[in-house]
Design an enzyme around this catalytic site. Structure first.
Site, mmCIF file in Angstrom:
data_model
loop_
_atom_site.group_PDB
_atom_site.id
_atom_site.type_symbol
_atom_site.label_atom_id
_atom_site.label_comp_id
_atom_site.label_asym_id
_atom_site.label_seq_id
_atom_site.Cartn_x
_atom_site.Cartn_y
_atom_site.Cartn_z
ATOM 1 N N GLN A 122 0.845 -1.203 0.000
ATOM 2 C CA GLN A 122 0.000 0.000 0.000
ATOM 3 C C GLN A 122 0.873 1.242 0.000
ATOM 4 O O GLN A 122 1.609 1.486 0.959
ATOM 5 C CB GLN A 122 -0.897 -0.027 1.232
ATOM 6 C CG GLN A 122 -1.828 1.155 1.394
ATOM 7 C CD GLN A 122 -2.433 1.196 2.787
ATOM 8 O OE1 GLN A 122 -1.764 1.580 3.743
ATOM 9 N NE2 GLN A 122 -3.672 0.775 2.919
ATOM 10 N N GLY A 123 0.800 2.034 -1.058
ATOM 11 C CA GLY A 123 1.589 3.263 -1.149
ATOM 12 C C GLY A 123 0.788 4.465 -0.691
ATOM 13 O O GLY A 123 0.325 5.268 -1.522
ATOM 14 N N GLU A 240 -9.881 -2.111 5.692
ATOM 15 C CA GLU A 240 -8.619 -2.445 6.350
ATOM 16 C C GLU A 240 -8.780 -2.509 7.864
ATOM 17 O O GLU A 240 -8.263 -3.419 8.524
ATOM 18 C CB GLU A 240 -7.568 -1.402 5.967
ATOM 19 C CG GLU A 240 -6.198 -1.657 6.578
ATOM 20 C CD GLU A 240 -5.217 -0.540 6.264
ATOM 21 O OE1 GLU A 240 -4.007 -0.824 6.218
ATOM 22 O OE2 GLU A 240 -5.649 0.615 6.069
ATOM 23 N N GLU A 367 -4.544 8.511 18.059
ATOM 24 C CA GLU A 367 -4.939 9.916 18.233
ATOM 25 C C GLU A 367 -5.910 10.342 17.123
ATOM 26 O O GLU A 367 -6.909 11.020 17.383
ATOM 27 C CB GLU A 367 -3.701 10.812 18.229
ATOM 28 C CG GLU A 367 -2.814 10.670 19.454
ATOM 29 C CD GLU A 367 -1.888 9.466 19.391
ATOM 30 O OE1 GLU A 367 -1.260 9.150 20.416
ATOM 31 O OE2 GLU A 367 -1.809 8.827 18.313
#
Length: 381
Positions: A122-123, A240, A367
């Site tokens: 995954q880029g 994901e 976060e």
């Protein structure tokens, strides 16, 4: 989940027991044999119709329910993901190409994923664009009938072994930074791509820098619509973040602790046993949150806040359970430490602790998940 899910779970456990070594700690170690175990196991699952169980039949899948696929996710993650990096292609690359890809892209990419033959990376993240992904600087500029991609990605898992990259780049500027982003499906074998591994305690293949030096791509490599890549990113992140059943491994190790300690279990400090019990409770909470997401995803109603609440719970569980397990590990009696079950437990717990350290950062920092959840709560109030 029903009797069918229980039978599927037994089948998967039998396959793992028969084809995955007992001391297997994942595909991405210093031993190349571990990667080969994963590759062979993927092909075995594919032959049995279990690798892409919930994919629609028209794309080579089994047409099973999301709940059956959840069983696969749980059993695979509980046993150190013996699919290796294939889970990425199965869980979200393939489904995203089904949803947004052209017929040609589907013909090209889905069958190799379904057979367990191809690894994707995954880029997305960049040195100045991690949690704030839309601020990325990798650009694709028009050049005749194609595009030239230049820039750098970082923290790219599996880039040294992947054959394809799911690449996000900027093709134009808009009023908002989320506008003008485009997804490209690019082969990692192109000489314009350079991969530099980043050493870390998680072992090889996990973290890499990837450089693109005027990588030539065409419109046929674009997934979806040019400039509308951010909407696809939202789909990807939803797939994901639901796809990894971290709670399954936590629960398996917590349940194994009494047997690993033998008679020493009764000698554990009451406070430590209470924390162990609390971690089991948190496992069940994370599982229920995951099941809620599966239900919402099946109806197409997953919102960022829904995925964020699960991610917060399960990544905190990952780290908190690892700390409790490490303390329990230190209490194994010396006379029991040499037994097979104690040695197995030691290796598993140490590996779990090592990987848990990054769980609140990878796939979106905790976060940022808290910010997403806060925004969702404020919008609903």
């Amino acid at each position: 989940m029903g009797d069918g899910a229980a039978e599927l779970r037994r089948e998967l456990r039998d396959l793992v027991h028969a084809h995955v070594p007992a001391d297997y700690l994942g595909a991405f170690t210093d031993d190349p044999a571990d990667l080969e175990v994963a590759q062979q196991f993927c092909r075995l699952l594919a032959d049995k119709g279990l690798l892409c169980l919930s994919w629609p039949a028209e794309f080579g899948g089994g047409g099973a329910s999301a709940w059956e696929q959840t069983v696969v996710r749980e059993e695979m993650w509980a046993h150190h993901e013996p699919r290796g990096a294939q889970y990425m292609g199965v869980n979200w690359v393939g489904p995203t190409i089904m949803r947004h890809g052209t017929e040609g892209q589907q013909r090209q990419h889905l069958p190799p994923i379904g057979r367990g033959e191809v690894i994707w990376c995954q880029g997305f993240s960049e040195p100045e664009a991690g949690s704030d992904l839309a601020s990325l600087r990798t650009t694709a500029r028009r050049d005749g009938d194609g595009w030239l991609v230049s820039g750098q990605k970082i923290w790219t898992s599996y880039a040294t072994m992947a054959q394809w990259c799911f690449l996000l780049a900027r093709t134009s500027r808009g009023e908002k930074k989320q506008q003008g982003l485009t997804i490209f499906l690019v082969p990692m074998s192109d000489p314009a791509i350079t991969v530099r591994p980043i050493d870390c305690m998680m072992g090889p293949h996990h973290l890499n820098e990837v450089f693109f030096d005027d990588l030539r791509v065409t419109d046929a490599d674009v997934l979806g619509t040019i400039g509308d890549g951010w909407s696809i990113v939202q789909d990807v992140l939803a797939f994901e973040r639901v796809g990894i059943a971290r709670y399954a491994r936590c629960e398996r190790l917590l349940q194994a602790a009494p047997k690993a300690l033998g008679e020493g279990w009764e000698l554990l400090p009451a406070e430590l046993r209470a924390r162990w019990s609390r971690m089991l409770l948190h496992c069940r909470r994370a599982r229920l949150l995951a099941y809620r997401l599966v239900s919402l995803q099946s109806s197409g109603r997953v919102a960022p806040g829904d995925a964020a609440s699960y991610r917060i719970a399960v990544t905190k569980l990952d780290q908190d359970s690892a700390e409790v397990l490490m303390e329990i590990l230190a209490e194994i009696p010396s006379e029991h430490a040499g037994t097979a079950v104690a040695q197995w437990f030691r290796g598993e717990v140490q590996d779990h602790w090592k990987y848990s350290q990054a769980s609140t950062v990878s796939s979106g920092s905790i976060e940022m998940q808290r910010i997403l959840l806060s925004r969702a709560l404020l919008a609903a109030s």
